[in-house]
Design a protein around this motif. Structure first.
Motif, PDB file in Angstrom:
ATOM      1  N   SER A  42       0.838  -1.155  -0.105  1.00 24.47           N
ATOM      2  CA  SER A  42       0.000  -0.130  -0.136  1.00 24.47           C
ATOM      3  C   SER A  42       0.768   1.471   0.107  1.00 24.47           C
ATOM      4  O   SER A  42       0.599   2.304  -0.992  1.00 24.47           O
ATOM      5  CB  SER A  42      -1.031   0.069   1.319  1.00 24.47           C
ATOM      6  OG  SER A  42      -1.928  -0.990   1.327  1.00 24.47           O
ATOM      7  N   TYR A  43       1.889   1.264   0.909  1.00 22.02           N
ATOM      8  CA  TYR A  43       2.868   2.354   0.759  1.00 22.02           C
ATOM      9  C   TYR A  43       3.529   2.883  -0.335  1.00 22.02           C
ATOM     10  O   TYR A  43       3.621   3.644  -0.883  1.00 22.02           O
ATOM     11  CB  TYR A  43       3.983   2.354   2.154  1.00 22.02           C
ATOM     12  CG  TYR A  43       4.776   3.194   2.115  1.00 22.02           C
ATOM     13  CD1 TYR A  43       4.340   4.363   2.630  1.00 22.02           C
ATOM     14  CD2 TYR A  43       6.208   3.073   1.892  1.00 22.02           C
ATOM     15  CE1 TYR A  43       5.317   5.526   2.788  1.00 22.02           C
ATOM     16  CE2 TYR A  43       6.879   4.119   1.986  1.00 22.02           C
ATOM     17  CZ  TYR A  43       6.644   5.510   2.566  1.00 22.02           C
ATOM     18  OH  TYR A  43       7.692   6.315   2.947  1.00 22.02           O
ATOM     19  N   VAL A  76       1.398  11.988   0.343  1.00 22.89           N
ATOM     20  CA  VAL A  76       2.626  11.406   0.612  1.00 22.89           C
ATOM     21  C   VAL A  76       3.261  11.999   1.878  1.00 22.89           C
ATOM     22  O   VAL A  76       3.886  11.144   2.626  1.00 22.89           O
ATOM     23  CB  VAL A  76       3.489  12.028  -0.615  1.00 22.89           C
ATOM     24  CG1 VAL A  76       5.010  11.992  -0.431  1.00 22.89           C
ATOM     25  CG2 VAL A  76       3.255  11.335  -1.950  1.00 22.89           C
ATOM     26  N   LEU A  77       2.990  13.230   2.327  1.00 17.14           N
ATOM     27  CA  LEU A  77       3.448  13.606   3.600  1.00 17.14           C
ATOM     28  C   LEU A  77       2.809  12.760   4.680  1.00 17.14           C
ATOM     29  O   LEU A  77       3.506  12.196   5.740  1.00 17.14           O
ATOM     30  CB  LEU A  77       3.087  15.058   3.748  1.00 17.14           C
ATOM     31  CG  LEU A  77       3.672  15.802   5.103  1.00 17.14           C
ATOM     32  CD1 LEU A  77       5.075  15.880   5.173  1.00 17.14           C
ATOM     33  CD2 LEU A  77       3.106  17.462   5.182  1.00 17.14           C
ATOM     34  N   GLY A  78       1.510  12.768   4.755  1.00 12.80           N
ATOM     35  CA  GLY A  78       0.751  12.089   5.860  1.00 12.80           C
ATOM     36  C   GLY A  78       1.202  10.522   6.159  1.00 12.80           C
ATOM     37  O   GLY A  78       1.406   9.920   7.236  1.00 12.80           O
ATOM     38  N   ASN A  79       1.133   9.748   4.959  1.00 14.38           N
ATOM     39  CA  ASN A  79       1.565   8.533   5.001  1.00 14.38           C
ATOM     40  C   ASN A  79       3.078   8.171   5.120  1.00 14.38           C
ATOM     41  O   ASN A  79       3.430   7.121   5.591  1.00 14.38           O
ATOM     42  CB  ASN A  79       1.235   7.774   3.505  1.00 14.38           C
ATOM     43  CG  ASN A  79      -0.265   7.616   3.558  1.00 14.38           C
ATOM     44  OD1 ASN A  79      -0.775   6.690   4.170  1.00 14.38           O
ATOM     45  ND2 ASN A  79      -0.956   8.468   2.665  1.00 14.38           N
ATOM     46  N   SER A  80       3.965   9.188   4.867  1.00 14.85           N
ATOM     47  CA  SER A  80       5.440   8.855   5.004  1.00 14.85           C
ATOM     48  C   SER A  80       5.749   8.924   6.396  1.00 14.85           C
ATOM     49  O   SER A  80       6.648   8.296   7.134  1.00 14.85           O
ATOM     50  CB  SER A  80       6.013  10.017   4.296  1.00 14.85           C
ATOM     51  OG  SER A  80       6.279   9.826   2.732  1.00 14.85           O
ATOM     52  N   THR A 110      -4.526   5.578   4.390  1.00 19.14           N
ATOM     53  CA  THR A 110      -4.262   4.753   3.256  1.00 19.14           C
ATOM     54  C   THR A 110      -5.478   4.679   2.090  1.00 19.14           C
ATOM     55  O   THR A 110      -4.897   4.855   0.789  1.00 19.14           O
ATOM     56  CB  THR A 110      -3.990   3.457   3.671  1.00 19.14           C
ATOM     57  OG1 THR A 110      -4.950   2.943   4.321  1.00 19.14           O
ATOM     58  CG2 THR A 110      -2.711   3.251   4.521  1.00 19.14           C
ATOM     59  N   ILE A 111      -6.545   4.717   2.292  1.00 18.53           N
ATOM     60  CA  ILE A 111      -7.741   4.838   1.309  1.00 18.53           C
ATOM     61  C   ILE A 111      -7.624   6.237   0.447  1.00 18.53           C
ATOM     62  O   ILE A 111      -7.513   5.951  -0.714  1.00 18.53           O
ATOM     63  CB  ILE A 111      -8.980   4.638   2.219  1.00 18.53           C
ATOM     64  CG1 ILE A 111      -9.125   3.156   2.782  1.00 18.53           C
ATOM     65  CG2 ILE A 111     -10.184   4.933   0.957  1.00 18.53           C
ATOM     66  CD1 ILE A 111     -10.499   2.756   3.200  1.00 18.53           C
ATOM     67  N   PRO A 112      -7.537   7.408   1.094  1.00 18.78           N
ATOM     68  CA  PRO A 112      -7.540   8.572   0.168  1.00 18.78           C
ATOM     69  C   PRO A 112      -6.283   8.752  -0.745  1.00 18.78           C
ATOM     70  O   PRO A 112      -6.157   9.051  -1.663  1.00 18.78           O
ATOM     71  CB  PRO A 112      -7.724   9.937   1.275  1.00 18.78           C
ATOM     72  CG  PRO A 112      -8.260   9.042   2.379  1.00 18.78           C
ATOM     73  CD  PRO A 112      -7.896   7.748   2.559  1.00 18.78           C
ATOM     74  N   GLY A 113      -5.078   8.057   0.089  1.00 24.47           N
ATOM     75  CA  GLY A 113      -4.004   8.290  -0.595  1.00 24.47           C
ATOM     76  C   GLY A 113      -3.882   7.414  -1.971  1.00 24.47           C
ATOM     77  O   GLY A 113      -2.994   7.379  -2.814  1.00 24.47           O
TER      78      GLY A 113
END
Length: 316
Positions: free
Chosen positions: A33-34, A70-74, A280-283
């Motif tokens: 996912s990432y 990208v910022l939030g998931n990183s 993860t879903i919106p990303g």
């Protein structure tokens, strides 16, 4: 009797509760996912900046979403992956790292709302006032809207975390998979009345502002579509606005659910999963929904496909 450790700079993350047999499948799922979130979002942003035909207000404003994803998931997923490979007792994080993670997490959620608000304004001008669209949505306006979306989020979240940082801490366990404001102020034995009041006010104001702007703009767009006999206008409005609305509803519903579940400790496992899916879903869906549905981006990818095929054949 509960043991207290005052103002410790080493905190423990509770993390996800997974069985030994499911650690690696869960790890693989989040890793894939990432990778997908990073490649798809960075790819869409690069595509928009490379292709001059995509230098339009709609796409430039959209770039805020993948950057935010990208910022939030990183900040979230790499730490989550690392913690999955360690037992709960070894999932340690420094207080400063925890504050940064909490700030970034809340920036992600708040900016998601403010960016979708400015994107709704863009669609309103494009559909309801098409003749003046170029004059209204010029480069200066795009910059102003972008700066406003991030500045409002920065100020609101800065005050939120500032009120929490002032508290003394007497606990060390973060009852979550990652640090957020609620988990941080729950470490304190001081009064958190002000934190709760500001947190609820902040949430209510943000939701009212975002829902209000969406309702107003989409009501006016609907009126234009109903009163207009122009099928191309109606088709454009339906295509661009329906995807925007679906993503907004998914994001809002999951955000409200996370906030509600913070009030029910017995459902902490569900809250943890919802919090991760909120990132993860919106990303994962934003680059697909907003990017692939765009005719301009489809044309560029189609062109790129036919340029790459001959090169690949030459190499093989």
């Amino acid at each position: 009797m509960e043991n207290y450790t005052f103002n410790s700079f080493t905190l423990q993350l509770e993390g996800l509760k997974v069985t030994e047999s499911s650690v690696y499948p869960v790890f693989s799922f989040f890793l894939v996912s990432y990778i997908f979130i990073m490649l798809s979002n960075i790819g869409i942003v690069a595509l928009i900046f490379i292709d001059s035909s995509l230098h339009q207000p709609m796409y430039l404003l959209f770039c805020n979403l993948p950057f935010n994803d990208v910022l939030g998931n990183s900040i979230l997923i790499p730490r989550l992956l690392m913690d999955l490979l360690h037992p709960p007792s070894e999932r340690l994080i420094t207080y400063y790292e925890c504050v940064v993670q909490a700030f970034t997490t809340h920036m992600f959620g708040t900016t998601s709302h403010t960016v979708l608000m400015i994107m709704a304004f863009d669609r309103y001008v494009a559909i309801c006032n098409p003749l003046r669209y170029a004059a209204i949505m010029n480069h200066k306006m795009v910059i102003k809207l972008t700066v406003s979306a991030w500045a409002v989020a920065f100020v609101l979240v800065g005050i939120l975390l500032g009120l929490t940082i002032r508290l003394n801490r007497c606990r060390t366990l973060i009852a979550n998979t990652f640090c957020d404001n609620a988990s941080l102020f729950k470490l304190s034995c001081d009064s958190v009345v002000i934190n709760n009041i500001y947190g609820l006010t902040f949430t209510v104001v943000l939701f009212i502002a975002s829902i209000g702007s969406i309702v107003v703009t989409y009501t006016k767009i609907t009126i234009v579509c109903v009163t207009s006999n122009n099928k191309s206008v109606n088709s454009k409005a339906l295509k661009t606005c329906s995807t925007h609305l679906v993503m907004y509803l998914i994001m809002s519903a999951s955000g409200i659910l996370i906030i509600a579940l913070h009030r029910f400790p017995q459902y902490s496992d569900y809250r943890k999963i919802c919090a991760i899916l909120f990132h993860t879903i919106p990303g994962s869906m934003n680059p697909i929904i907003y990017g692939i549905q765009s005719k301009e981006i489809q044309k560029y990818l189609y062109k790129l496909h036919f340029l790459l095929i001959p090169l690949l054949k030459m190499n093989f």
